[in-house]
Design a protein around this motif. Structure first.
Motif, short mmCIF file in Angstrom:
data_model
loop_
_atom_site.label_atom_id
_atom_site.label_comp_id
_atom_site.label_asym_id
_atom_site.label_seq_id
_atom_site.Cartn_x
_atom_site.Cartn_y
_atom_site.Cartn_z
N SER A 39 0.85 -1.19 0.00
CA SER A 39 0.00 0.00 0.00
C SER A 39 0.89 1.25 0.00
O SER A 39 2.11 1.15 0.12
N LYS A 40 0.26 2.40 -0.09
CA LYS A 40 1.04 3.64 -0.03
C LYS A 40 1.73 3.80 1.32
O LYS A 40 2.70 4.55 1.44
N ASN A 41 1.25 3.06 2.33
CA ASN A 41 1.89 3.06 3.65
C ASN A 41 2.95 1.98 3.77
O ASN A 41 3.43 1.69 4.86
N LYS A 42 3.27 1.32 2.64
CA LYS A 42 4.30 0.27 2.58
C LYS A 42 3.91 -0.97 3.40
O LYS A 42 4.75 -1.65 3.94
N LEU A 43 2.60 -1.27 3.45
CA LEU A 43 2.10 -2.44 4.15
C LEU A 43 1.49 -3.41 3.14
O LEU A 43 0.87 -2.97 2.16
N ASP A 44 1.63 -4.71 3.39
CA ASP A 44 0.97 -5.67 2.50
C ASP A 44 -0.46 -5.95 2.94
O ASP A 44 -1.25 -6.48 2.17
N ILE A 45 -0.82 -5.59 4.17
CA ILE A 45 -2.21 -5.67 4.63
C ILE A 45 -2.55 -4.35 5.31
O ILE A 45 -1.84 -3.89 6.19
N GLU A 46 -3.64 -3.73 4.86
CA GLU A 46 -4.11 -2.47 5.44
C GLU A 46 -5.40 -2.73 6.21
O GLU A 46 -6.26 -3.50 5.75
N LEU A 52 -3.96 -6.17 -1.70
CA LEU A 52 -4.01 -6.23 -3.15
C LEU A 52 -2.90 -7.14 -3.63
O LEU A 52 -1.77 -7.07 -3.14
N PHE A 53 -3.24 -8.01 -4.58
CA PHE A 53 -2.26 -8.93 -5.15
C PHE A 53 -2.06 -8.63 -6.63
O PHE A 53 -2.96 -8.13 -7.30
#
Length: 193
Positions: free
Chosen positions: A7-14, A33-34
């Motif tokens: 994500s824009k927060n550099k997380l793979d799960i938000e 998102l994948f």
């Protein structure tokens, strides 16, 4: 294989708080998102013997790639796992059509009689578990339409290795092409595998 996109927060799960659900309630949800393979599902495109042969080949490739791989998460109870056939029997009585119920009961009885005595000899591995025409991606190219990916690993489990191609064949046979040519479909998918 799909890979998480950060994500824009550099997380793979938000986590999304106060997400409005279809029933009007709000909940907190986790989302990710994948990456994906472009194309259409085989169910949308329609099958041909050539494509079903490629499905068999794709399943065989996945089976070989997963050979020797194991993880405790795949050793789980999952009703779709064909090893759980005994737990499906109570559902046979829910079939409305008496003739269909009789055929299902007959197949179940034959499976218990002819297959189950030998299952201790069946190799086991991690399986995709649900290779149906909605989980096969096809793309159009210069040389025609080809299988470009397999998706949806949510039914993956550790089970009899033969189950992956058996499941793919079962779904292949109920496609329009498979209904027209069931034996040829089976043979083509196994030949591809």
């Amino acid at each position: 294989m799909p890979h998480p996109i950060l994500s824009k927060n550099k997380l793979d799960i938000e986590n999304i708080n106060d997400c409005l659900m279809a029933n009007g309630e709000t909940r907190s949800i986790a989302t990710r998102l994948f990456s994906w393979v472009a194309g259409n599902t085989l169910s949308t495109h329609g099958s041909t013997l050539e494509l079903l042969t490629e499905v068999g080949r794709a399943v065989g490739t996945a089976t070989n790639a997963l050979a020797g791989f194991d993880h405790p998460a795949f050793h789980r109870y999952h009703l779709w796992d064909l090893q759980q056939f005994e737990n499906v029997r109570p559902f046979i009585s829910s079939i409305d059509n008496a003739a269909t119920m009789g055929r299902v009961e007959e197949v179940y009885t034959k499976f218990c009689r002819d297959v189950i005595p030998d299952v201790s000899q069946f190799p086991k591995s991690v399986l995709l578990g649900d290779c149906n025409d909605a989980n096969v991606i096809v793309t159009d190219g210069i040389s025609g339409t080809h299988v470009s990916g397999l998706i949806d690993f949510g039914d993956s489990c550790y089970s009899w290795t033969v189950n992956d191609i058996a499941i793919a064949i079962a779904y292949g046979i109920i496609t329009k092409c498979g209904e027209t040519h069931p034996v040829l479909t089976l043979a083509s998918m196994v030949a591809g595998e």
